[in-house]
Design an enzyme around this catalytic site. Sequence first.
Site, mmCIF file in Angstrom:
data_model
loop_
_atom_site.group_PDB
_atom_site.id
_atom_site.type_symbol
_atom_site.label_atom_id
_atom_site.label_comp_id
_atom_site.label_asym_id
_atom_site.label_seq_id
_atom_site.Cartn_x
_atom_site.Cartn_y
_atom_site.Cartn_z
ATOM 1 N N LYS A 1 0.840 -19.072 6.042
ATOM 2 C CA LYS A 1 0.048 -19.407 7.213
ATOM 3 C C LYS A 1 -0.288 -18.118 7.945
ATOM 4 C CE LYS A 1 1.641 -20.585 11.248
ATOM 5 N NZ LYS A 1 2.232 -19.718 12.283
ATOM 6 N N ASP B 1 -3.630 -1.495 -3.622
ATOM 7 C CA ASP B 1 -4.479 -1.824 -2.489
ATOM 8 C C ASP B 1 -5.018 -3.239 -2.742
ATOM 9 O OD1 ASP B 1 -6.569 -2.133 -0.761
ATOM 10 O OD2 ASP B 1 -7.345 -0.082 -1.023
ATOM 11 N N HIS C 1 2.817 -26.522 12.271
ATOM 12 C CA HIS C 1 4.193 -27.011 12.424
ATOM 13 C C HIS C 1 4.304 -28.327 13.216
ATOM 14 C CE1 HIS C 1 4.852 -23.174 10.791
ATOM 15 N NE2 HIS C 1 5.013 -22.480 11.886
ATOM 16 N N ASP D 1 -1.153 -21.040 16.540
ATOM 17 C CA ASP D 1 0.069 -20.575 15.894
ATOM 18 C C ASP D 1 1.003 -21.727 15.512
ATOM 19 O OD1 ASP D 1 1.855 -18.450 15.073
ATOM 20 O OD2 ASP D 1 3.051 -18.839 16.870
ATOM 21 N N ARG E 1 0.803 -1.229 0.000
ATOM 22 C CA ARG E 1 0.000 0.000 0.000
ATOM 23 C C ARG E 1 0.834 1.276 0.000
ATOM 24 N NH1 ARG E 1 -3.138 -1.190 5.273
ATOM 25 N NH2 ARG E 1 -0.997 -1.798 5.599
ATOM 26 N N HIS F 1 6.376 -23.588 6.710
ATOM 27 C CA HIS F 1 7.823 -23.507 6.454
ATOM 28 C C HIS F 1 8.607 -24.610 7.170
ATOM 29 C CE1 HIS F 1 7.979 -21.239 10.252
ATOM 30 N NE2 HIS F 1 9.272 -21.451 10.259
ATOM 31 N N LYS G 1 12.190 -27.128 6.009
ATOM 32 C CA LYS G 1 13.472 -27.179 6.720
ATOM 33 C C LYS G 1 14.231 -28.435 6.306
ATOM 34 C CE LYS G 1 11.875 -24.695 10.833
ATOM 35 N NZ LYS G 1 12.680 -23.494 10.953
ATOM 36 N N GLU H 1 10.811 -21.916 22.295
ATOM 37 C CA GLU H 1 11.408 -20.654 21.840
ATOM 38 C C GLU H 1 11.753 -19.796 23.046
ATOM 39 O OE1 GLU H 1 9.586 -19.134 17.928
ATOM 40 O OE2 GLU H 1 7.889 -19.751 19.135
HETATM 41 C C1 BG6 Z 1 5.809 -19.158 12.982
HETATM 42 C C2 BG6 Z 1 5.036 -18.734 14.200
HETATM 43 O O1 BG6 Z 1 4.974 -19.809 12.067
HETATM 44 O O2 BG6 Z 1 6.847 -20.028 13.369
HETATM 45 C C3 BG6 Z 1 5.954 -18.060 15.189
HETATM 46 O O3 BG6 Z 1 4.014 -17.840 13.810
HETATM 47 C C4 BG6 Z 1 7.130 -18.943 15.510
HETATM 48 O O4 BG6 Z 1 5.263 -17.702 16.373
HETATM 49 C C5 BG6 Z 1 7.791 -19.435 14.238
HETATM 50 O O5 BG6 Z 1 8.049 -18.184 16.267
HETATM 51 C C6 BG6 Z 1 8.847 -20.468 14.540
HETATM 52 O O6 BG6 Z 1 9.551 -20.720 13.371
HETATM 53 P P1 BG6 Z 1 11.071 -21.180 13.426
HETATM 54 O O7 BG6 Z 1 11.433 -21.452 12.011
HETATM 55 O O8 BG6 Z 1 11.831 -20.047 14.039
HETATM 56 O O9 BG6 Z 1 11.081 -22.392 14.303
#
Ligand code: BG6
Length: 517
Positions: free
Chosen positions: A162, A97, A254, A249, A55, A192, A196, A230
Amino acid sequence: MIGKEAQQAQPAPSSLLVIFGGGGDLTRRKLIPALHELLRQKLLPERFAIIGVDRNEGDDESYRELLQRSAQAFMAQGFEQESWSALQERIHYLQGDFLDLESYHRLRQELERLAGERGIAPNYLFYTATPPRFFAEIARGLGEAGLAREPEGHWRRLLVEKPFGSDLVSARALNHTLHEIFQEHQIYRIDHYLGKETVQNILAYRLANATVEPMWNHRYVDHVQITAAETVGVENRAGYYDQAGALRDMVPNHLLALMSVIAMEPPNSMEGEAVRDEQAKVLRAIQPLEPEEVLTRAVRGQYGPGRDARGVPLPGYRQEPGVDPESPTETYVAMKLMIDSWRWAGVPFYLRTGKRMPRRFTEIAVQYKHAPNMKFKDSMVKRANIPPNVLVLRIQPDEGIELSFNAKEPSPVPRLRQVEMDFCYADYFGQAPSGGYETLIYDAMCGDPTLFKRADSIEAGWELVQPVLDVWQALPPRDFPNYAAGSWGPEEADQLIRSDGRQWRNLPTGPSDANGG
Ligand code: BG6
């Protein structure tokens, strides 16, 4: 890329990449560094261009400057001026937009202009690096502008970030909308974690080694622990995270992606559909929790103030910028899941993830059953004291695989000691394994869907999480915050696994774990 036979990787086919949310955090932190890396590895086509759509006012020049600044900041040592210059001249900006149809018509003109001027094949990859409320709108806009239909001999693909929905109903609705505009083979849903390197290696490890698979079942495996811990807190994402929470999340995407790769049956071939069929099957075989089971087999937590591994004070979640001071959002989840299959009958899978843990690590620990007999000498050790073998697949950091087993200590007195065999990626392959995005962008450009979520897997993930969302919503937490920042989560999570006579693998921490990523 799991399914690719050993082969020399070729540059992806000539194409144009459109990034919606071109000025956003994801683009600057992950996508541009990943494209830089692909270019460095000569995996981008010679005839290629990127259009960032956002935007804010701007032009090619200001956009390139913005991206260069963030590439330098986020790539640490990886930034190379020469590759950057080569990438930069392929980068363009379009102010638009996402909700305005006219922007999509201008995008179409810009794509046709660039393809014509630069001799790029009219293959278009559209990436939704935007807040999720725009995903369906972007698909609609592309459809209206005639950018979703594949002309003879060329492709149109949609890469969807996501979170894919925020519950089962919204995920189904999003699939439905996307299918009105794109065909399933054109849709690449990102998780993602599947990109990995260490996650792709799980299947390679299982299937390319004759010693692993025969013991990969309920006869030998006692239980599996999947941890994504984390050290960071909510960072600058309170707007999203306070609505989502740790369960949405991390779990339907994941953690269940990791579980599906660990638990799936070997596919008939390494082709995308065969691999994804097996992953979908195993997700469907996981027993959904009944409402009353949610109370005993799922634990939620929220961090309060605490200290990191160096002793530095950390704020509680409710004190983080942008978070509701009475927020009921969970920052920690632990769950026990069972799979209804011949292979995994009776084997619990314990999943956990949390923010502000004492140490950052993602791993899968496969704990084997005790050896059936242990009678070298009566005096040696009691069977109960012999630690079980544990195979740990270290997803990140310190990527590798370790197997702990028991050996006799060299001594005339018979004594056992637990020892380890340890494979580290860094020792064999030198380079840091890919964080995921390089592989996923490259695969999408090449048309390999193996590492992307299919509509059925997405919905199967939400079906498993939905009962927990429902119960937790009906019974708001009364004890939040219930763990200190810098600790291993709430006491109930320990009880969850302890009541089965097991315990979490909490890794030792040191000062270097403070403030990690
Ligand atoms: C994301 C989440 O999809 O993955 C985050 O929204 C999280 O909250 C992240 O921190 C973790 O990814 P990675 O690759 O750092 O393990």
